[in-house]
Enzyme design. Structure first.
Site, mmCIF file in Angstrom:
data_model
loop_
_atom_site.group_PDB
_atom_site.id
_atom_site.type_symbol
_atom_site.label_atom_id
_atom_site.label_comp_id
_atom_site.label_asym_id
_atom_site.label_seq_id
_atom_site.Cartn_x
_atom_site.Cartn_y
_atom_site.Cartn_z
ATOM 1 N N PHE A 1 -15.619 10.389 4.869
ATOM 2 C CA PHE A 1 -15.008 9.795 3.679
ATOM 3 C C PHE A 1 -15.278 8.290 3.664
ATOM 4 O O PHE A 1 -15.308 7.629 4.700
ATOM 5 C CB PHE A 1 -13.496 10.035 3.690
ATOM 6 C CG PHE A 1 -12.767 9.352 2.569
ATOM 7 C CD1 PHE A 1 -12.636 9.958 1.333
ATOM 8 C CD2 PHE A 1 -12.216 8.087 2.751
ATOM 9 C CE1 PHE A 1 -11.966 9.328 0.296
ATOM 10 C CE2 PHE A 1 -11.541 7.448 1.718
ATOM 11 C CZ PHE A 1 -11.418 8.079 0.485
ATOM 12 N N ALA B 1 -14.439 4.604 1.007
ATOM 13 C CA ALA B 1 -13.726 4.108 -0.163
ATOM 14 C C ALA B 1 -14.623 4.089 -1.392
ATOM 15 O O ALA B 1 -14.145 4.083 -2.524
ATOM 16 C CB ALA B 1 -13.183 2.706 0.118
ATOM 17 N N ASP C 1 0.856 -1.176 0.000
ATOM 18 C CA ASP C 1 0.000 0.000 0.000
ATOM 19 C C ASP C 1 0.895 1.230 0.000
ATOM 20 O O ASP C 1 1.912 1.256 0.697
ATOM 21 C CB ASP C 1 -0.904 -0.025 1.238
ATOM 22 C CG ASP C 1 -1.822 1.171 1.291
ATOM 23 O OD1 ASP C 1 -2.529 1.413 0.309
ATOM 24 O OD2 ASP C 1 -1.823 1.862 2.324
ATOM 25 N N GLU D 1 -4.975 14.748 7.746
ATOM 26 C CA GLU D 1 -5.128 15.393 6.448
ATOM 27 C C GLU D 1 -6.151 16.525 6.524
ATOM 28 O O GLU D 1 -5.917 17.645 6.059
ATOM 29 C CB GLU D 1 -5.555 14.340 5.432
ATOM 30 C CG GLU D 1 -5.841 14.850 4.047
ATOM 31 C CD GLU D 1 -6.350 13.731 3.151
ATOM 32 O OE1 GLU D 1 -7.483 13.843 2.663
ATOM 33 O OE2 GLU D 1 -5.610 12.753 2.951
ATOM 34 N N ASP E 1 -13.732 16.991 9.581
ATOM 35 C CA ASP E 1 -12.723 15.975 9.258
ATOM 36 C C ASP E 1 -11.630 15.982 10.322
ATOM 37 O O ASP E 1 -10.810 16.897 10.384
ATOM 38 C CB ASP E 1 -12.124 16.270 7.872
ATOM 39 C CG ASP E 1 -11.229 15.147 7.370
ATOM 40 O OD1 ASP E 1 -10.889 14.261 8.167
ATOM 41 O OD2 ASP E 1 -10.880 15.164 6.171
#
Length: 709
Positions: free
Chosen positions: A397, A399, A329, A370, A366
């Site tokens: 968020f 996938a 990854d 990030e 969030d």
């Protein structure tokens, strides 16, 4: 929570000489306890229920009892033809007993090192007082052993983290040296996919945290580590089992050969006594590898632990030596993983202030590093969020959507996410998607996100309703030394594949910088599993590294799943190996350890079988001495007795002589299988034939000089 009121970090122990003396004393005591345990276990393994687990050495154990009986009563097995049979049989008994003891010592020493590591881990699992937060918000002090999954605890600087958990509030530095051996503290904070997991037995050294317990008593990470380390001595890998069966078959074959020798000896009028037949049998069977086999496997597990890796079984360590493909990854594995907002690139005539305001609105809920970095950058640009947060709704968020954001009052929606995801979102809201009237992307939008991608960064589009305001540049950094490590893997025949959710341009830049052989862009968790299955369908052994929850499925599918210790609980549970240092550059070491284990076992097997040739020709004159076939005595040994004693003394001494090599392992070189086989045959095959001839002749001279011949 006010970090200013926390307890100051204590001075380093290195500044106190008394502590250093105490540490040295503790090391001496630990070493003494280690060897006391090893000596005790060496003799415990003489019990038949333990001895029978190693067929080759069990046969030597039976031979020892037989020669002991012949020593006590020489006529037990028939007429005595030798002079002073009690002395000869007694020497045989002593040598055979030493052979068994040395083999037991090798295995006990390898096990003892693992148990010492388990003791060190167990010392970090001591009972502590935990500050549990009860339902009404008050704090009550309880024993850490009574904590259950779902409980919430409060820790401050200086406290020991009582059990495995997840940070749900706060940010603090944690000393994980008790687990990883690394003195540098690790930053833990809530909302991060990879840095919110904490381990029981580590210590918080700054600020304070609120932690939700994720493991019941006795089921934490350290408990699993202890179970794995202590279980190393009682589990056999498929290769060990196969080799044990092979050695048992060879031993049985040699037993049949030796059992038929009296018939031929009688035919040539050279009678053979039972003790001599026993000596010949022990000389022929592969006692060297039989005595060291368990030690080699356990030492392989120990070498893994020395690299701060925890493997679930020896099977995994062996599989590491057969790895053909390594799937990685990108984020947190090849790159540092803490992508931070570097800049805003406004488009469509929007100003820097406008994109900063929209980016702030999309990131206000969030809590990931990030997201927090976007908030900090937006506020640095003067952005303010003036809307009541209670009237807003955060969108997490996933996938699937590959974006996150906020639903504002009045039906307005702000989003940030992957380029394709945001374009699709805007299009669904009947916006332009940054397109011109003929349906093509505007050069401005393409230039903006490709500029970020070409720098190896991750571009995020940010939009308000049906209007794209610009691009957020997330900067990621490739971990130092990763390119050189991948070059080494390539020389070993291991192919590297990078998986990432980034676009193809970004993925290609990172792949080139890291030096991987192949990359897959815009990869979903399902894509990762598919890639691994594709490689496995081609007969390849696949290793996968990762640290996030979305890597768990792939880690479970891979033949060797390696999770970073900074990773999520689900990732570590799905993997069968955990890297306590969270250092993906260690992958070369993992492959090397596995290959070294296989090479060491193969080299010592070749050496052991080659030894049998020399030992056979040392004792064969005994069988035909009376038939005037002394020409077979090519080594010119002094007598029958000296030939037998010399071969068996060498047979016993070679085991402790090879213990350091069995524990350390044969030096690994990144060569092809054919090159390694040729080297092993040349060194350990040829050497295994030559060394015994020299050693046995030398021992024969000493026996003759001592008058025992």
């Amino acid at each position: 929570m006010n970090s200013a009121t926390t307890t100051p970090r204590p001075k380093s122990p290195r500044s106190r000489p008394s502590d250093r003396r105490q540490k040295r004393k503790k090391v001496r005591v630990s070493t003494k306890l280690l060897y006391t345990r090893v000596i005790r276990d060496t003799f415990i393994k003489l019990y038949p229920k333990y001895a029978i687990q190693n067929p080759v050495m069990f046969l030597v154990w039976l031979a020892t009892t037989t020669t002991l009986a012949a020593t006590i009563y020489p006529p037990l097995f028939g007429p005595v033809t030798q002079k002073n049979p009690q002395l000869f049989n007694g020497l045989l008994t002593l040598i055979l007993f030493s052979t068994v003891i040395f083999a037991n010592f090798a295995e006990a020493l390898a096990e003892g090192r693992g148990k010492a590591q388990a003791d060190a881990l167990r010392s970090t699992r001591s009972e502590t007082i935990a500050k549990k937060i009860v339902v009404d918000g008050t704090i009550t002090e309880i024993s850490s052993t009574t904590l259950k999954q779902g409980d919430t605890v409060y820790v401050v600087a200086g406290d020991m983290i009582p059990a495995d958990g997840e940070v749900i509030l706060g940010i603090a530095s944690v000393d994980e040296s008790a687990i990883t051996g690394e003195s540098a503290p690790v930053l833990k904070e809530s909302g991060s996919d990879v840095s919110s997991s904490v381990t029981g037995g580590t210590r918080i050294i700054s600020d304070e945290l609120i932690i939700r317990i994720t493991a019941d008593p006795g089921k934490g990470f350290i408990d699993r580590m202890i179970d794995l380390v202590e279980g190393a001595e009682c589990t056999k890998t498929p290769n060990e089992i196969a080799l044990t069966v092979l050695l048992a078959v060879l031993t049985t074959a040699f037993f049949i050969v030796v059992a038929t020798l009296p018939v031929f000896a009688y035919y040539v009028k050279s009678p053979v006594s039972i003790p001599v037949l026993i000596a010949l049998l022990v000389a022929l069977i592969p006692t060297t590898i039989g005595g060291l086999l368990s030690a080699i496997g356990i030492a392989g597990m120990d070498r893994v632990a020395q690299f701060n890796l925890i493997a679930t079984s020896g099977r995994v360590v062996e599989a590491c030596g057969d790895i053909n493909t390594l799937v990685l990854d990108k984020t947190g594995t090849i790159t540092l993983g803490n992508r931070l907002a570097e800049a805003f690139l406004p488009i469509n005539a929007h100003s820097m202030a406008e994109i900063a305001n929209v980016a702030l609105g999309a990131s206000i809920f969030d809590d990931t590093p990030e997201g927090k970095s976007i908030v900090r950058l937006a506020e640095k640009c003067g952005a303010k969020f003036d809307i009541d947060r209670k009237k807003c709704q955060g969108v997490e968020f996933s996938a699937t959507t590959r974006m996150s954001g906020t639903n504002l009052p009045g039906g307005h929606e702000v989003r940030k996410g992957a380029v394709g995801a945001i374009k699709g979102f805007v299009r669904s809201r009947r916006g332009s998607s940054g397109a011109s009237h003929n349906g093509n992307e505007t050069p401005e939008l393409v230039t903006a996100y490709e500029a970020v991608s070409h720098q190896g960064g991750t571009p995020l589009l940010v939009c308000l309703d049906n209007e794209i305001y610009g691009v957020i540049y997330l900067k990621d950094i490739v971990k130092p030394g990763i390119h050189e490590r991948f070059d080494q893997l390539r020389r070993m025949g291991v192919r590297t594949v990078m998986l990432t959710g980034d676009n193809r341009i970004t993925a290609s830049v990172i792949a080139k910088e890291a030096g991987v052989d192949e990359f897959i862009a815009k990869a979903t968790p399902e894509d990762k599993v598919s890639i691994i299955q594709r490689e496995q369908a081609e007969g390849k052994v696949v290793a996968m590294t990762g640290d996030g929850t979305n890597d768990a499925l792939a880690l479970a599918q891979a033949d060797v799943g390696i999770a970073m210790n900074t990773g999520t609980k689900s990732a570590k549970e799905a993997a069968n190996m955990v890297d306590l240092d969270s250092d993906p550059t260690k992958l070369v070491d993992i492959v090397s350890i596995g290959k070294q284990l296989l090479i060491t076992r193969g080299a010592l097997t070749i050496f052991s079988i080659a030894n049998d040739i020399a030992k056979y020709f040392a004792i064969i004159p005994v069988i035909f001495a009376a038939a005037n076939l002394n020409s077979l005595n090519i080594m010119k040994l002094t007598s029958v007795n000296s030939a037998i004693l010399s071969a068996l003394i060498y047979n016993a001494l070679i085991i402790p002589a090879l213990i350091p090599l069995a524990l350390k392992g044969v030096k690994f070189r990144p060569w092809t299988a054919n090159q390694l086989l040729q080297r092993n045959i040349l060194i350990y095959g040829l050497g295994g034939v030559i060394v015994p001839f020299i050693a046995i002749k030398f021992i024969d001279m000493l026996i003759t000089f001592a008058g025992l011949a």
